[in-house]
Design a protein around this motif. Sequence first.
Motif, PDB file in Angstrom:
ATOM      1  N   LYS A  40       0.819  -1.225   0.000  1.00 23.37           N
ATOM      2  CA  LYS A  40       0.000   0.000   0.000  1.00 23.37           C
ATOM      3  C   LYS A  40       0.850   1.271   0.000  1.00 23.37           C
ATOM      4  O   LYS A  40       0.628   2.181  -0.791  1.00 23.37           O
ATOM      5  N   THR A  41       1.838   1.305   0.900  1.00 23.97           N
ATOM      6  CA  THR A  41       2.705   2.489   0.966  1.00 23.97           C
ATOM      7  C   THR A  41       3.499   2.627  -0.327  1.00 23.97           C
ATOM      8  O   THR A  41       3.618   3.737  -0.880  1.00 23.97           O
ATOM      9  N   THR A  42       3.996   1.527  -0.815  1.00 22.39           N
ATOM     10  CA  THR A  42       4.752   1.538  -2.078  1.00 22.39           C
ATOM     11  C   THR A  42       3.893   2.133  -3.191  1.00 22.39           C
ATOM     12  O   THR A  42       4.353   2.986  -3.962  1.00 22.39           O
ATOM     13  N   ALA A 161      -2.652  10.308   1.687  1.00 26.91           N
ATOM     14  CA  ALA A 161      -2.446  10.168   3.125  1.00 26.91           C
ATOM     15  C   ALA A 161      -2.157   8.707   3.454  1.00 26.91           C
ATOM     16  O   ALA A 161      -2.890   7.811   3.047  1.00 26.91           O
ATOM     17  N   ASP A 162      -1.058   8.477   4.182  1.00 31.29           N
ATOM     18  CA  ASP A 162      -0.664   7.111   4.540  1.00 31.29           C
ATOM     19  C   ASP A 162      -0.923   6.888   6.026  1.00 31.29           C
ATOM     20  O   ASP A 162      -0.185   7.391   6.863  1.00 31.29           O
ATOM     21  N   GLU A 163      -1.978   6.179   6.343  1.00 28.30           N
ATOM     22  CA  GLU A 163      -2.398   5.925   7.725  1.00 28.30           C
ATOM     23  C   GLU A 163      -2.383   7.207   8.559  1.00 28.30           C
ATOM     24  O   GLU A 163      -1.746   7.260   9.620  1.00 28.30           O
ATOM     25  N   PRO A 164      -3.104   8.236   8.089  1.00 27.14           N
ATOM     26  CA  PRO A 164      -3.030   9.545   8.747  1.00 27.14           C
ATOM     27  C   PRO A 164      -3.564   9.529  10.168  1.00 27.14           C
ATOM     28  O   PRO A 164      -3.161  10.344  10.990  1.00 27.14           O
TER      29      PRO A 164
END
Length: 219
Positions: A40-42, A161-164
């Motif tokens: 997901k982050t990638t 947004a990554d796990e904001p």
Amino acid sequence: MIELKGITKSFGSLLVLKGIDLTIDKGEIVSIVGPSGAGKTTLLQIMGTLDKPESGEVLFDGVNVEKMKEKELSKFRNRNIGFVFQFHQLLPEFTALENIMMPALINGVSFKKAKERAEEILQILGLEERGAHKPAELSGGEKQRVAVGRALINKPSVILADEPSGSLDTKNKEELHQLFFDLRDKLGHSFVIVTHDETLAKLTDRTIHIIDGKISDCN
Ligand SMILES: Nc1ncnc2c1ncn2[C@@H]1O[C@H](COP(=O)(O)OP(=O)(O)OP(=O)(O)O)[C@@H](O)[C@H]1O
Ligand SMILES: [Mg+2]
């Protein structure tokens, strides 16, 4: 607005993304969910032009970012994409107001204009009383809202947004989630949000499930 076509990515011998096709429309709020290590982050980093895919294309309004030179790309990124990370990543030496101003100053906006715009944003965020505080003097929820303000200042078309809300308690989490929807309604930004929070995922217009480097299911 954002189009990903056939994105693959490996780290060494590990194939992390195995051919992702995805379109994000203007004003859409899309969540990306999936198990830890799914990619997901990638995927978000590639969407945000912070990382390059091995193969495939990333298009913004039809423009292929791959073709841009590094300097042009960082200018493009600064103007068009806002980022919010799990841990705010605010600059500790600067006040909330200054942190929000920073991307505008980098973008060549005058100090006066950047300050005016940052003050407006503090109001939208309900933080007008907190502008002079440094990150260490803000609560977790406030810090995350300042990080959203920093993502907003250049009026990007999309915020990634990554796990904001990953580090927030329930109340602050709900407030931050509500803020995303309010901002979309008021200002028309698109949001792509990687989250482990099922309540948030259910509220979004569309949820993309990434499992083992592929999109497994859309709704
Ligand atoms: N820079 C890197 N170098 C080597 N391997 C990496 C790198 N970045 C990510 N990986 C690996 O790629 C895989 C996908 O990582 P990614 O961070 O995209 O997962 P994720 O879905 O965001 O997981 P999480 O929910 O835990 O944040 C993992 O196995 C990870 O170890
Ligand atoms: Mg991640």
